[in-house]
Design an enzyme around this catalytic site. Structure first.
Site, PDB file in Angstrom:
ATOM      1  N   GLU A 106      -6.875  -5.364   9.852  1.00 15.15           N
ATOM      2  CA  GLU A 106      -6.384  -5.080   8.502  1.00 15.15           C
ATOM      3  C   GLU A 106      -6.259  -6.390   7.717  1.00 15.15           C
ATOM      4  O   GLU A 106      -5.880  -7.426   8.260  1.00 15.15           O
ATOM      5  CB  GLU A 106      -5.044  -4.353   8.572  1.00 15.15           C
TER       6      GLU A 106
ATOM      7  N   HIS B 192      -5.748  -7.617  14.952  1.00 11.78           N
ATOM      8  CA  HIS B 192      -5.818  -6.432  14.089  1.00 11.78           C
ATOM      9  C   HIS B 192      -6.629  -6.796  12.852  1.00 11.78           C
ATOM     10  O   HIS B 192      -6.389  -7.839  12.234  1.00 11.78           O
ATOM     11  CB  HIS B 192      -4.391  -6.019  13.724  1.00 11.78           C
TER      12      HIS B 192
ATOM     13  N   ASP C 274       1.366  -5.924  14.346  1.00  5.90           N
ATOM     14  CA  ASP C 274       2.234  -5.091  13.507  1.00  5.90           C
ATOM     15  C   ASP C 274       3.419  -4.488  14.258  1.00  5.90           C
ATOM     16  O   ASP C 274       4.443  -4.172  13.641  1.00  5.90           O
ATOM     17  CB  ASP C 274       1.419  -3.968  12.862  1.00  5.90           C
TER      18      ASP C 274
ATOM     19  N   HIS D  59       0.810  -1.225   0.000  1.00  6.26           N
ATOM     20  CA  HIS D  59       0.000   0.000   0.000  1.00  6.26           C
ATOM     21  C   HIS D  59       0.843   1.275   0.000  1.00  6.26           C
ATOM     22  O   HIS D  59       0.740   2.148   0.855  1.00  6.26           O
ATOM     23  CB  HIS D  59      -1.074   0.025   1.090  1.00  6.26           C
TER      24      HIS D  59
ATOM     25  N   ASP E 194      -4.354  -7.860   5.646  1.00  4.56           N
ATOM     26  CA  ASP E 194      -3.182  -8.727   5.536  1.00  4.56           C
ATOM     27  C   ASP E 194      -3.087  -9.671   6.732  1.00  4.56           C
ATOM     28  O   ASP E 194      -2.316 -10.637   6.699  1.00  4.56           O
ATOM     29  CB  ASP E 194      -1.895  -7.915   5.373  1.00  4.56           C
TER      30      ASP E 194
ATOM     31  N   HIS F 150      -1.236   0.078  14.619  1.00  5.53           N
ATOM     32  CA  HIS F 150      -1.380   1.404  14.034  1.00  5.53           C
ATOM     33  C   HIS F 150      -2.821   1.706  13.619  1.00  5.53           C
ATOM     34  O   HIS F 150      -3.072   2.695  12.910  1.00  5.53           O
ATOM     35  CB  HIS F 150      -0.442   1.555  12.823  1.00  5.53           C
TER      36      HIS F 150
ATOM     37  N   HIS G 160       4.684  -9.522  10.855  1.00  2.10           N
ATOM     38  CA  HIS G 160       5.474  -9.397   9.627  1.00  2.10           C
ATOM     39  C   HIS G 160       6.934  -9.653   9.969  1.00  2.10           C
ATOM     40  O   HIS G 160       7.450  -9.143  10.968  1.00  2.10           O
ATOM     41  CB  HIS G 160       5.371  -7.994   9.020  1.00  2.10           C
TER      42      HIS G 160
ATOM     43  N   TYR H 162       9.789   0.187   8.406  1.00  9.25           N
ATOM     44  CA  TYR H 162       8.421  -0.162   8.796  1.00  9.25           C
ATOM     45  C   TYR H 162       7.869   0.882   9.766  1.00  9.25           C
ATOM     46  O   TYR H 162       6.759   1.394   9.597  1.00  9.25           O
ATOM     47  CB  TYR H 162       8.418  -1.549   9.439  1.00  9.25           C
TER      48      TYR H 162
END
Length: 396
Positions: free
Chosen positions: A83, A81, A166, A27, A85, A147, A225, A194
């Site tokens: 999101e 989270h 994250d 992104h 991914d 985040h 990640h 990151y």
């Protein structure tokens, strides 16, 4: 289905994530080393999956799970989270374990409902809540805006294991899972990139989270990640504290784009003036350097010089795009300087100044804005301005 090796990170706790070898744009930020989407399977009386993977790596995650257990036996899915991914395979894995309960925060529940339009079996948790899964008790701590508003971490005291999603992540695709298998320089570089591109606006929230994490007994941090932290936990915690506190180094970063070469001449003369001192300086042409790499330089640089010629009564689109990105990330406590060139009008410099002032950057020296092709005297003055900026940097 392909067979993939199971990777045990703690006794009866397995990494079952996916490796994205091909991704080079996440992104908007460049991921030259690829990435991983880390999910973790806990084998206990109640079998628990912590986070999932991006939708197109579901088969890889499923294969790893099947190497360990029948996925129908999964009792809980923790979504730290929402999101996509990390939550992108929740609906698919629930086809194999339809009775599983999804554990998430209040905002996580709202987010998952908005994303997937499914009536899932939820158990909402907040900071301080626990979940007994047998030999282990999972502890949950909300870390909003690290985040996203829904973000939380899962902590397993008996294993001294933190699963922070994250936080502490890096975009690295590798078959190796632990920090001991990587050079610290590479890990620091990717963790900094990151943080700079994803977490930087939320420094105050990071400080609060670090205070909480600092009280936990931890010997492993397994983010969602990249590489799992084990031997280098003190290193990454130290860096996060510096970044969260906006601690920079006394060095200069020159960022610019040029049209007919005049702004580039100014950039190089500023660099020469700074180089003649003992202050490190980095020069970045926006045409040739991805903005996410420039932002990584911004993270640790105290003095930022930004230049653009005027085109159509404004700055170059490349500089405007970079500054839009910069505004969103909101780096604080910087010394700023603006330079540029113009044929007529000359509005670019003023527009950049306004953006840097809106960021509350210190702007101690008058900007340079030169007409057409700079002459010898003007260029000599540019070099002297570089030296003046260094003097101010050293004194502040």
């Amino acid at each position: 289905m392909i067979q993939l090796n199971k990777i045990e990170i703690k006794k009866d706790i397995y990494w079952v994530g996916g490796i994205d070898w091909q991704i080079r744009n996440f992104h908007g930020y460049s991921t030259n080393r690829g990435t991983t989407y880390n999910a973790y399977l806990i084998i206990d009386k109640k079998i628990t999956l912590v986070d999932t993977v991006k939708h197109y790596l579901f088969d890889e995650m499923l294969s790893r799970i099947k190497e360990i257990i029948d996925p129908s036996k999964i009792d809980y899915i923790v979504s730290n989270h929402v999101e996509m991914d990390h939550s992108g395979s929740i609906i698919k894995i629930l086809e194999y374990c339809p009775n599983a309960t999804v554990i998430t925060s209040t905002r996580g529940e709202k987010g998952l409902k908005r994303h997937y339009k499914k009536d899932l079996k939820f158990k909402v948790v907040k900071s301080g809540d626990t979940l007994n899964i047998g030999k282990r008790i999972l502890n949950f701590v909300e870390i909003p805006m690290i985040h996203w508003p829904d973000s939380m971490v899962t902590y397993i005291p008996s294993d001294k294991l933190l699963l922070p999603n994250d936080a502490f992540g890096q975009h690295i695709a590798s078959s190796e899972r632990f920090d001991k298998d990587f050079d610290w320089g590479i890990l620091k570089e990717e963790a900094a990139k990151y943080y700079a591109n994803i977490v930087m606006p939320y420094g105050s929230q990071v400080e609060k989270a670090l205070d909480v994490i600092g009280k936990l007994d931890i010997d492993m941090i397994a983010p969602s990640h990249g590489i799992i932290w084990q031997s280098l936990i003190p290193n990454i915690l130290k860096e996060y504290k510096k970044w969260a506190n906006n601690q920079t180094e006394k060095k200069a970063l020159i960022i610019y784009d040029s049209m007919w070469g005049s702004t580039e001449k100014i950039a190089y003369l500023l660099q020469e003036g700074i180089e003649e001192t003992d202050i490190p300086v980095t020069l970045r042409n926006i045409k040739n350097t991805h903005i996410s790499d420039i932002i990584t330089d911004v993270l640790t640089s105290k003095m930022i010089l930004i230049g653009s010629p005027t085109l159509n009564n404004t700055m170059l689109p490349s500089v405007g795009g970079f500054l839009t990105y910069l505004k969103g990330l909101r780096p604080k406590d910087r010394i700023g300087f603006v330079f540029g060139s113009y044929g007529w009008g000359g509005q670019a410099v003023g527009e950049i100044e306004k953006i840097l002032k809106d960021l509350s950057w210190d702007m101690p020296i008058e900007s340079i804005n030169l007409n057409y092709i700079p002459d010898k005297d003007e260029l000599m003055n540019v070099k002297n301005v570089g030296k003046k900026l260094v003097k101010y940097l050293k004194e502040n």
